[in-house]
Design an enzyme around this catalytic site. Structure first.
Site, short mmCIF file in Angstrom:
data_model
loop_
_atom_site.label_atom_id
_atom_site.label_comp_id
_atom_site.label_asym_id
_atom_site.label_seq_id
_atom_site.Cartn_x
_atom_site.Cartn_y
_atom_site.Cartn_z
CB THR A 1 -0.92 0.02 1.25
OG1 THR A 1 -0.10 -0.08 2.43
CG2 THR A 1 -1.90 -1.10 1.23
CB THR B 1 -0.15 -0.90 6.79
OG1 THR B 1 0.70 -1.74 7.58
CG2 THR B 1 -0.46 0.37 7.56
CD GLU C 1 11.89 -3.85 6.00
OE1 GLU C 1 13.08 -3.66 5.71
OE2 GLU C 1 10.94 -3.36 5.37
CE LYS D 1 1.26 -1.57 10.72
NZ LYS D 1 2.41 -2.33 11.15
CG PHE E 1 10.70 2.63 18.81
CD1 PHE E 1 10.85 1.29 19.15
CD2 PHE E 1 10.61 2.96 17.46
CE1 PHE E 1 10.91 0.30 18.18
CE2 PHE E 1 10.67 1.99 16.48
CZ PHE E 1 10.82 0.65 16.84
N GLY F 1 18.72 9.84 16.59
CA GLY F 1 19.46 9.48 15.38
C GLY F 1 19.15 10.43 14.25
CB CYS G 1 6.57 0.94 8.00
SG CYS G 1 6.76 -0.69 7.29
CE LYS H 1 15.01 -2.61 11.65
NZ LYS H 1 13.73 -2.96 12.29
#
Ligand code: UGA
Length: 433
Positions: A87, A123, A156, A208, A253, A257, A264, A324
């Site tokens: 999406t 999503t 991921e 979500k 979280f 950075g 996402c 990442k």
């Protein structure tokens, strides 16, 4: 129970392989024949720790898993059909592009001939699952299928563990029959006492987006506080630790950075803002998160240029190209955004990443690829640690700075001790320190 998964991107492929691991006969469908052929040979189109072993096991040993490019031949026996297609963001306004979802819904409606549960796992903005139901009910009587929203929360790089040991499973449904089928599907997780949240379809869809948006908010928040720390001589890692011990806040979280990237958060934050706008709801808190994150990488790049006085003809070492660690995904990678700006200034980008170099080079041919971190640092004026891969955590900096030249290091992910690197003669800059 027989499962069909439509779409073999991150979510679809991990979902398929992990459901096979739970013991279900699972067929994954993708219209990309080349991808299907490779998958049938246990070759995963992306890097994800552990996935090829799972594919191999369930394709060749248990034979619970199979892949097909033909939707019409593959879904008629399924008890549950998952929609896991992409999406992506539409170019303008950040609205989610749902064309793949609508096409699949239409295809499903033409190819089912017994009762099944149809699940949106991609999503999707609130209202999408209901629209899928409308599309299917044009051809299939409502008694012959149920619709469920079951968003996925895997990350991921740790996808298999996240799928098989989730914090929670969210099931948005509208009757007991489909709820029972979904509870049965996730029964293997009872062993680890996973919480199952059963709610309405709309609530599930919102959970979500609200989850991803909240995590993105945490990141933009900590990055703004990091800027303040730099100004006043405080340390963001200590601040985050001091905050995170409070269970109401939580420690995760809160790593400062170069801003959040990946496939996402940037897309989902924009899509959630779009949903709020369409419904005339003030979600300006998220617009601030999004705006700040868009500017974050520019701010960081400018800091690198000005602190090290980078000029045309200089060389830099860029360690980490993926968005990442533990993935070769370069979508919205902050490292590559920095690289593009520096390349425009005619700076040589000597780069190294354990797995993402091929993807990075395809889109950024100017990158000079190196065979390891030390080679990338050769004759570089500046070292940028862009992604916190484990193999960058214990570099032998004595080996790097043997000439004792002035060397700048920008540790965007705060993986080194400023004191130690300063003692070794580096001009060290962390984030928020
Ligand atoms: C994210 C969510 O974490 C998953 O729960 C969700 O299922 C997934 O999106 C999705 O919607 O498919 P992912 O994009 O794989 O997962 O990666 P994250 O680990 O969440 O990292 C996202 C970005 O945030 C990365 O650029 C990362 O470097 C950055 N980040 C993360 C920070 O800057 N600081 C942190 O403390 C954590």
């Amino acid at each position: 129970m027989k499962l069909a998964i439509i779409g073999t991107g991150y979510v679809g492929l991990i979902t398929g392989a992990c459901f096979a691991e739970f013991g279900y006969e699972t067929i994954c469908i993708d219209k990309d024949e080349k991808r299907v052929n490779e998958l049938n040979n246990s070759k995963c189109p992306f890097f994800e720790p552990g996935i090829e072993d799972l594919l191999n096991k369930h394709l060749n040993k248990t034979k619970l898993l199979s892949f097909s490019s033909s939707l019409s031949n593959s879904i008629s026996n399924a008890d549950i059909i998952f929609i896991t297609v992409g999406t992506p963001s539409k170019r303008i306004e950040g609205e989610a592009d749902l064309s793949y979802v609508w096409n699949v819904a239409d295809e499903i409606s033409k190819n089912i001939n017994k009762y099944c549960v149809i699940v949106t796992k991609s999503t999707v903005p609130v209202g999408t699952t209901r629209e899928v139901q409308n599309i299917i009910s044009k051809k299939i009587h409502e008694e012959n299928f149920d619709i469920v929203s079951n968003p996925e929360f895997l990350r991921e790089g740790s996808a298999i563990n996240d799928f098989t040991r989730p914090d929670r499973v969210v099931i948005g449904c509208e009757n007991k029959k489909s709820e029972e089928i979904m509870r049965e599907l996730y029964k293997p997780l009872n062993l680890i006492d996973t919480q199952i949240v059963v709610t309405s379809i709309e609530t599930s869809e919102i959970i979500k987006y609200a989850s991803n948006s909240f995590l993105a908010t945490k990141i933009s928040f900590i990055n703004q506080v990091a800027n303040l720390c730099e100004k006043v001589g405080a340390d963001i890692q200590d601040v985050a630790q001091g905050m995170g011990i409070d269970k109401r806040i939580g420690a995760k979280f809160l790593d400062a950075g170069p801003g959040y990237g990946g496939s996402c958060f940037p897309k989902d934050v924009k899509a959630f803002i779009n949903t709020a706008d369409k419904n005339d709801i003030d979600l300006s808190i998220l617009s601030a998160v999004d705006k700040f994150n868009d500017g974050r990488v520019v701010e960081i790049t400018n800091k690198i240029i000005s602190k090290s006085n980078l000029k045309k003809g200089d060389s830099i070492a860029l360690l980490g190209l993926s968005f990442k660690p533990n993935t070769d995904d370069i979508r919205d990678s902050t490292s590559l955004k920095i690289a593009k700006t520096l390349n425009d200034m005619n700076i040589k980008i000597q780069s190294y990443d354990p797995v993402a170099m091929k993807n990075a080079k395809e889109e950024n041919p100017f990158l000079v690829l190196c065979s390891n971190a030390y080679e990338a640092c050769n004759n570089a004026k500046v070292i940028i640690i862009g992604t916190e891969w484990n193999e960058f955590r214990a570099l032998d900096f004595k080996k790097i700075n043997k000439k004792k030249n002035k060397l700048y290091i920008f540790d965007l992910r705060n993986i080194y001790s400023p004191k130690e690197l300063k003692e070794l003669g580096f001009d060290y800059f962390g984030t928020g320190k």
